[in-house]
Design an enzyme around this catalytic site. Sequence first.
Site, PDB file in Angstrom:
ATOM      1  CE  LYS A   1     -23.466 -87.401  28.196  1.00  0.00           C
ATOM      2  NZ  LYS A   1     -24.475 -86.348  28.173  1.00  0.00           N
TER       3      LYS A   1
ATOM      4  CG  ASP B   1     -30.084 -88.411  30.558  1.00  0.00           C
ATOM      5  OD1 ASP B   1     -29.073 -88.778  31.186  1.00  0.00           O
ATOM      6  OD2 ASP B   1     -30.076 -87.493  29.718  1.00  0.00           O
TER       7      ASP B   1
ATOM      8  CD  GLN C   1     -25.444 -83.170  26.452  1.00  0.00           C
ATOM      9  OE1 GLN C   1     -25.176 -84.354  26.315  1.00  0.00           O
ATOM     10  NE2 GLN C   1     -25.269 -82.531  27.596  1.00  0.00           N
TER      11      GLN C   1
END
Length: 298
Positions: A54, A121, A98
């Site tokens: 990422k 997200d 994460q």
Amino acid sequence: MTAQIIDGKAFAERLRDKVGTVAADFAKRAGRKAGLAVVLVGADAASEVYVRSKGRATLVANMASFEHRLPADTAQGDLLALVERLNADPAVDGILVQLPLPQGLDEQTIISAISPDKDVDGFHVTNAGRLAVGQEGFVPCTPLGCMMLLTDRLGDLSSLNAVVIGRSNIVGKPMAQLLLDANATVTIAHSRTKDLADVVRRADIVVAAVGRPEMVRGDWIKPGATIIDVGINRLPPEEGAEKGRLVGDVAFTEASEHAGAITPVPGGVGPMTIAVLLRNTLVAAYRNEGIALPDGAL
Ligand code: NDP
């Protein structure tokens, strides 16, 4: 019939190129780069790989990447304090914590602490609510990526029967919502669904997000259907091999004989997730600066 392969890898590369170009425009207009902060707690090997890729993808797309690595025994209060700092930091447009988090940290509490306007997200309950009632917000990256592949392939989804297998908050439910918003007739299947094969046989679109290797068989597929396989499963290694093969939730070879189009695993949905994360971060940046996103840019 032999299905066409839906090349998610190529689609994702085009999207990342587009994001890179628009991100350069943003940097010129805002006098700073769009920024994505990624927080990794603990040393989970798979998460480490995701976070690194990422970070790399963010830089390549002309955006700033801020990585925060914390030890596995981080106290919940310290993690919340970091999230608060990132919420207040004007250089940070998107925050991604994460998952999974190590034991002792409550994922819902942490996700709820992220500002909904930086929740790229799309996991915050405010963004889930916005999606449910049709307001603008952030949509989880994997289902949004699936939707991009579907509309690219099929155009208008009105009148099509879609079956989503799986009802998780991060894939199945938002996927079903997006399909409904696109006027498909949507069925959500799960572990208690009876006669799943029959349910799938009626579908023009099948999205499989289960986590069971090759569960969806070829003879479940309606001729010509479009199959989006979200599952990523590693089979046990064959003799002499170090690692097992990666397969999806759909038996690819069998399904290809019936489907009109199908995503492969790997190289289908997987690459879309990071590309959409970059796209969501850039959208957040434009919103945070109050600058209009150029029409049709993303
Ligand atoms: P979850 O484990 O959260 O959800 C799985 C869903 O599948 C549940 O709703 C469960 O039903 C359902 N299910 C389980 N067994 C069956 C069955 N026998 N028949 C029908 N439904 C069943 O998984 P996720 O949604 O997080 O992920 C699904 C898959 O997608 C995984 O393989 C994951 O690795 C992959 N994934 C891939 C991503 C990518 O970037 N390509 C991103 C995210 C996930 P119930 O609710 O009743 O338990």
